[in-house]
Motif scaffolding. Structure first.
Motif, mmCIF file in Angstrom:
data_model
loop_
_atom_site.group_PDB
_atom_site.id
_atom_site.type_symbol
_atom_site.label_atom_id
_atom_site.label_comp_id
_atom_site.label_asym_id
_atom_site.label_seq_id
_atom_site.Cartn_x
_atom_site.Cartn_y
_atom_site.Cartn_z
ATOM 1 N N ASP A 82 -8.172 -2.545 -2.978
ATOM 2 C CA ASP A 82 -9.399 -1.811 -3.264
ATOM 3 C C ASP A 82 -9.591 -0.746 -2.189
ATOM 4 N N GLU A 83 -10.145 0.384 -2.595
ATOM 5 C CA GLU A 83 -10.493 1.430 -1.626
ATOM 6 C C GLU A 83 -11.926 1.896 -1.885
ATOM 7 N N LEU A 84 -12.575 2.327 -0.826
ATOM 8 C CA LEU A 84 -13.946 2.846 -0.938
ATOM 9 C C LEU A 84 -14.143 3.874 0.156
ATOM 10 N N VAL A 92 -17.758 6.438 -3.153
ATOM 11 C CA VAL A 92 -16.759 6.437 -4.217
ATOM 12 C C VAL A 92 -15.856 5.233 -3.998
ATOM 13 N N ALA A 93 -15.530 4.509 -5.073
ATOM 14 C CA ALA A 93 -14.734 3.290 -4.924
ATOM 15 C C ALA A 93 -13.679 3.220 -6.009
ATOM 16 N N TRP A 94 -12.525 2.652 -5.648
ATOM 17 C CA TRP A 94 -11.403 2.509 -6.571
ATOM 18 C C TRP A 94 -10.912 1.077 -6.527
ATOM 19 N N ALA A 95 -10.962 0.412 -7.665
ATOM 20 C CA ALA A 95 -10.492 -0.970 -7.741
ATOM 21 C C ALA A 95 -8.968 -1.004 -7.769
ATOM 22 N N VAL A 136 -12.456 2.820 3.642
ATOM 23 C CA VAL A 136 -12.141 1.416 3.917
ATOM 24 C C VAL A 136 -11.302 0.857 2.776
ATOM 25 N N SER A 137 -10.547 -0.188 3.071
ATOM 26 C CA SER A 137 -9.671 -0.784 2.060
ATOM 27 C C SER A 137 -9.425 -2.245 2.395
ATOM 28 N N ALA A 138 -9.070 -3.008 1.358
ATOM 29 C CA ALA A 138 -8.730 -4.416 1.546
ATOM 30 C C ALA A 138 -7.918 -4.875 0.351
ATOM 31 N N GLY A 139 -7.104 -5.888 0.577
ATOM 32 C CA GLY A 139 -6.292 -6.451 -0.498
ATOM 33 C C GLY A 139 -4.874 -6.660 -0.034
#
Lengths: 154, 154
Positions: free
Chosen positions: B65-67, B92-95, B117-120
């Protein structure tokens, strides 16, 4: 389109804190940005603190990193070492497992607004100032007694 | 104290993109906020785009995920459907896994600045406009040929 339409998200001041620990967060209004965007690994909430409100009880997470950026207004960050002002544009981050409780308190006359993000594993954590700890299963007194009300995610 | 002292972090315009794909990000200056704060599960970078610069090649992540939140200035978000202005305060966010490439382009006369920011999980991803794909092991032409230069994290 991935731009988050904040105006379409309803702010909630719901909390899973058992009484009386819920009282200081009654003026905390959260919008579930990450959920609205379909994020699964990254938690994201836009938070408004009314004057006097706290962001949370002073806490830490064993398995989750947290980060916030202040978007508007100002609050005071409180940790073991004392107090730090957090102003618009400031970025504050807490690494998982650092047992130094933190929270923000809005001591001003105007609301403040920030974006809070988190990631990692839900491994529970602790509270610095109250007789409570949290686990994925709920809130407990530090002697291990469960609180009657199970913790609900805001 | 977890307040991130941005002024102490040196911006870098380093990129692992092989030529000629590195050129549009030469004016992208990143500060490694998450690394400075000791975060391990949550990625966080503060990014300044000079006029003309791109945030990246237009891409998506299979497992992350990114935001981003725009902190100052303005850029244009480009995706399959077209263009959207992103202004200060916009989120803005991208799954993860949504194969609709995105990037921001600064078409203005002044720099813009955002927190990303990002995680996963690092499961690679794709690029929408160029003959390249990325994996944890590096960049490949879409026919599977590795690029000579391995990808380095910015």
């Amino acid at each position: 389109m991935p731009k988050v339409e904040l105006d379409r998200l309803t702010p909630s001041n719901r909390t899973g804190y058992p009484p009386p620990f819920h009282q200081p967060v009654a003026g905390r209004w959260q919008r579930a940005v990450g959920q609205a965007a379909g994020l699964t690994a990254l938690g994201a909430r836009e938070v408004t603190l009314d004057p006097g409100a706290w962001s949370s009880q002073r806490h830490w997470h064993e398995g989750e990193d947290e980060l916030l950026v202040m978007l508007a207004g100002e609050a005071v960050l409180i940790e073991d070492e004392g107090e730090t002002p957090v102003r618009a544009g400031d970025i504050v981050a807490w690494a998982a497992g650092v047992r130094n409780g933190h929270h923000l308190v809005n001591r001003g006359d105007a609301p403040c607004r920030f974006l809070c993000v988190s990631a990692g594993s839900d491994a529970g954590g602790g509270y610095s100032d109250i007789d409570m700890m949290f686990t994925p299963a709920g809130d407990y007194v530090k002697d291990g007694t469960p609180y009657a009300k199970s913790r609900a995610a805001p």
